[in-house]
Design an enzyme around this catalytic site. Sequence first.
Site, PDB file in Angstrom:
ATOM      1  CG  ASP A   1      -2.001  -1.039   1.159  1.00  0.00           C
ATOM      2  OD1 ASP A   1      -2.017  -1.818   0.193  1.00  0.00           O
ATOM      3  OD2 ASP A   1      -2.828  -1.100   2.079  1.00  0.00           O
TER       4      ASP A   1
ATOM      5  CB  SER B   1      -7.957  -0.989   5.596  1.00  0.00           C
ATOM      6  OG  SER B   1      -7.819  -1.900   4.533  1.00  0.00           O
TER       7      SER B   1
END
EC number: 4.2.1.9
Length: 564
Positions: free
Chosen positions: A127, A480
């Site tokens: 990420d 998230s």
Amino acid sequence: MPEADIKPRSRDVTDGLEKAAARGMLRAVGMVDEDFAKAQIGVASSWNEITPCNLSLDRLAKSVKEGVFAAGGYPLEFGTISVSDGISMGHEGMHFSLVSREVIADSVETVMQAERLDGSVLLAGCDKSLPGMLMAAARLDLASVFLYAGSILPGVAKLSDGSEREVTIIDAFEAVGACSRGLMSRADVDAIERAICPGEGACGGMYTANTMASAAEALGMSLPGSAAPPATDRRRDGFARQSGQAVIELLRQGITARDIMTREAFENAIAVVMAFGGSTNAVLHLLAIAHEANVELTLDDFSRIGSKVPHLADVKPFGRHVMSHVDHIGGVPVVMKTLLDAGLLHGDCLTVTGRTVAENLEAIAPPDPDGKVLRALINPIHATGGITILRGSLAPEGAVVKTAGLDTDVFEGTARVFDGERAALDALEDGTITHGDVVVIRYEGPKGGPGMREMLAITGAIKGAGLGKDVLLLTDGRFSGGTTGFCVGHIAPEAVDAGPIAFVRDGDRIRLDVAGRTLDVLTDPPEFAARQQNFTPPAPRYKTGVLAKYVKLVGSAAIGAVCG
């Protein structure tokens, strides 16, 4: 047009009598006389063995180097770090996730500048490594190409009732919440755990890594069609070789990263994120990349574009499909062509192919939307984009909510205030968070956390407990890319900076109006103002180390949580 100098920097280490020592060092890594006339290309990789997200990068870096050699350059590979959010979630380790973005950008800049490399191919899978690499490219403003590791394929869990269920890592977080409320057996949690990661690649839904890979392709910094193929797909090796060749061609044409990363290119990236209903982290990261590219980008740009671009993709976490399904129907080019044809994309933006977005799409000729994974513009999932920017008395500088998947626009409830995620998790496990609550988790911002932790542990547990549509969660932290439900993050100013979220108390009424783009605390203004007198923020959690330095440098989430 004359060809540009393909060695704009590496002459500093290869040319002249006084560079004998430097050439001697380079001979030791394999260079010979004729190589000193070649462009030196940094192949920066976040490969590691800690997480499946990055496992393909070792293989792909080899193919990149083959491409650089074939095009007449000389590749020099080096590594940088990567943090696995899936492993660091829900404990102290998550404080170190967002700062890794800055460490990656800084480390790539450091090597590229110190060794005078002429251009770069930047490989990432996790990420924060994707935006970190793109920030480095924007900061350096050299010939650069980004290459994604690729996503993982979905797993299949065999449950105790005999059924089979396609699962991704997010299912594990939600299973924990379901199990803690007695809604799922421990055996089924174990079956899901064993199935969620069947091989290498980044988390498979339209979570943060896949969102940022799609954004990078729309931005023009990666080869068209390269975002969607899974990590195990050998088409990736072809894209890797082509990326190595492309960076040499960019050098020959004199094209650098900021020639590609223009304001219009960022608008293209935002449009694609909105159409996919992508991760809210894309807001934070695109602001940060634009900052490094000296492009003025604000939360208002996300609001403006999101109001025009419909949400088209039925993808997880809210939808049914994963990135490999997007690949099956033609990948990111299908979305881009759909938006381009509707006048929602800038077709004249330059890309790493040396051609424009429109020229790339004409060459690829992607198919029309399939109607299932990706809908046509005349039949969108939502008429506006999957991310909404909020403002109001609780978020004067802004906040972010992922609206893809929400089936109601307004939520009003009673505040339950927690200083940190752990306290909220304890309350949920105790059964004291109930229908109609507004869970406020504060002191989790960039400075206050520090590190602006993702709240997937609590959001997954809330959904697993069956409260996903009955509880609103607010935080100055992040969520998230796999988060679902009523979740508002990036609230700014953050609590440690005396933002309004610091003064919310248990029992306050809070109202979210998605259509009106507002987030307000309904407490009487004079009473709320009185609470702000003599505010003293908590003492810093970290006195030494990287986070102690980070707290002194990091800015508001409203401007991308950038450091300087």
